[in-house]
Scaffold this motif. Structure first.
Motif, PDB file in Angstrom:
ATOM      1  N   MET A  82     109.499 -26.321 121.254  1.00 46.97           N
ATOM      2  CA  MET A  82     110.761 -26.316 120.514  1.00 46.97           C
ATOM      3  C   MET A  82     111.960 -26.676 121.382  1.00 46.97           C
ATOM      4  N   ILE A  83     111.779 -26.628 122.705  1.00 47.33           N
ATOM      5  CA  ILE A  83     112.900 -26.904 123.595  1.00 47.33           C
ATOM      6  C   ILE A  83     113.442 -28.316 123.371  1.00 47.33           C
ATOM      7  N   ARG A  84     112.567 -29.270 123.056  1.00 48.77           N
ATOM      8  CA  ARG A  84     113.018 -30.646 122.818  1.00 48.77           C
ATOM      9  C   ARG A  84     113.893 -30.707 121.561  1.00 48.77           C
ATOM     10  N   VAL A 143     112.065 -14.819 124.730  1.00 54.81           N
ATOM     11  CA  VAL A 143     113.225 -15.503 124.139  1.00 54.81           C
ATOM     12  C   VAL A 143     113.367 -16.910 124.707  1.00 54.81           C
ATOM     13  N   LEU A 144     113.178 -17.055 126.028  1.00 51.95           N
ATOM     14  CA  LEU A 144     113.291 -18.380 126.656  1.00 51.95           C
ATOM     15  C   LEU A 144     111.954 -19.087 126.750  1.00 51.95           C
ATOM     16  N   GLY A 145     110.907 -18.341 127.092  1.00 49.49           N
ATOM     17  CA  GLY A 145     109.613 -18.958 127.363  1.00 49.49           C
ATOM     18  C   GLY A 145     108.973 -19.618 126.165  1.00 49.49           C
ATOM     19  N   THR A 146     109.173 -19.030 124.981  1.00 49.36           N
ATOM     20  CA  THR A 146     108.545 -19.620 123.793  1.00 49.36           C
ATOM     21  C   THR A 146     109.156 -20.970 123.429  1.00 49.36           C
ATOM     22  N   GLU A 147     110.373 -21.219 123.876  1.00 50.93           N
ATOM     23  CA  GLU A 147     110.969 -22.545 123.652  1.00 50.93           C
ATOM     24  C   GLU A 147     110.110 -23.619 124.314  1.00 50.93           C
TER      25      GLU A 147
END
Length: 259
Positions: free
Chosen positions: A91-93, A82-86
């Motif tokens: 996609m985190i940016r 859930v967090l790591g794939t960002e």
């Protein structure tokens, strides 16, 4: 400024649109229920072969949750992804451009994914319990027995909290691979091995999995296990402290470091 309901809706859309979400949660359900059923059936068939101390401290509720030790690994994978794939997808940016308030972004993601993990955890725990007790036959118990409902609900909470803890760790490490390489060996191997080592077990019993799993135990010192310095709710409280620390650590990293 993005509103919290809008961010929650966005995060929920992300979670349910990723195939890995369905697969990891399905694996957690299948493994926990399947292993619990298998062990329950086996012990029902071999109950007379148990030692006197094991029969005196036989805990049918805890037996039905045997599969949780492996089912939790799928919950760890779910939380990490859930967090790591960002970060792995970049996609985190985009996510932080849409939601500049980093606390709101992290809280919404953990709330959406955590609520889903808790729901699946509770569904899994109740089905695991009822199936396990049916297979234990005359050696089983029922939901109305003392402390049994607490243990069943607690098992579901434990599964959900493991996922939330993993989200916090992934937010701190900002890497799915690194998070999984630490968490899975920790809970699958290291925690269980050191729990049997003198002196080391006095420390390991305060690890999140060792402490939190006490909530599933109805009979004290079940199946000849070592006595614990804390009770079921205190154990869950210790686990909650670990979860809070992981989430706060993830927020600190997200707030202070560039993406």
């Amino acid at each position: 400024m993005a509103s919290v309901p809008a961010v929650l809706t966005s995060e929920w859309t992300k979670i349910r649109s990723v195939a890995s979400t369905t697969w990891t949660l399905a694996c957690a359900f299948i493994i926990t229920v399947g292993m619990g059923a298998g062990v329950s059936a086996l012990l029902n068939a071999t109950f007379d072969d148990l030692s006197d101390s094991e029969r005196l401290t036989f805990d049918p509720t805890l037996i039905s949750f045997t599969g949780t030790a492996f089912g939790q690994l799928a919950m760890i994978v779910f939380g990490v992804l859930v967090l790591g794939t960002e970060y792995s997808s970049g996609m985190i940016r985009t996510s932080l451009a849409a939601v500049p308030q980093r606390g709101t972004f992290l809280l919404s993601k953990i709330t959406a994914a955590g609520a889903l993990a808790l729901l699946v955890g509770l569904l899994t725990s109740f089905i695991t319990f009822f199936l396990g007790q049916a297979l234990l036959g005359d050696h089983g118990t029922d939901l109305g027995a003392e402390n049994v409902l607490r243990a069943v609900v607690g098992a579901g909470l434990y599964m959900g909290l493991i996922a939330i803890f993993s989200m916090g760790v992934a937010a701190m490490l900002r890497s799915s691979v690194l998070s999984l390489c630490i968490l899975i060996p920790l809970f699958l191997v290291i925690s269980n091995l050191l729990a049997a080592v003198p002196y080391a077990k006095d420390v390991i019993r305060y690890f999140p999995d060792q402490a939190g799993s006490r909530i599933m135990q109805v009979v004290p010192e079940a199946m000849g296990s070592d006595p614990s310095p804390y009770g079921p709710w205190a154990g869950l409280g210790i686990m909650l402290l670990w979860v809070a620390g992981a989430v706060l650590g993830g927020y600190a990293v997200l707030r202070t470091r560039d993406v």
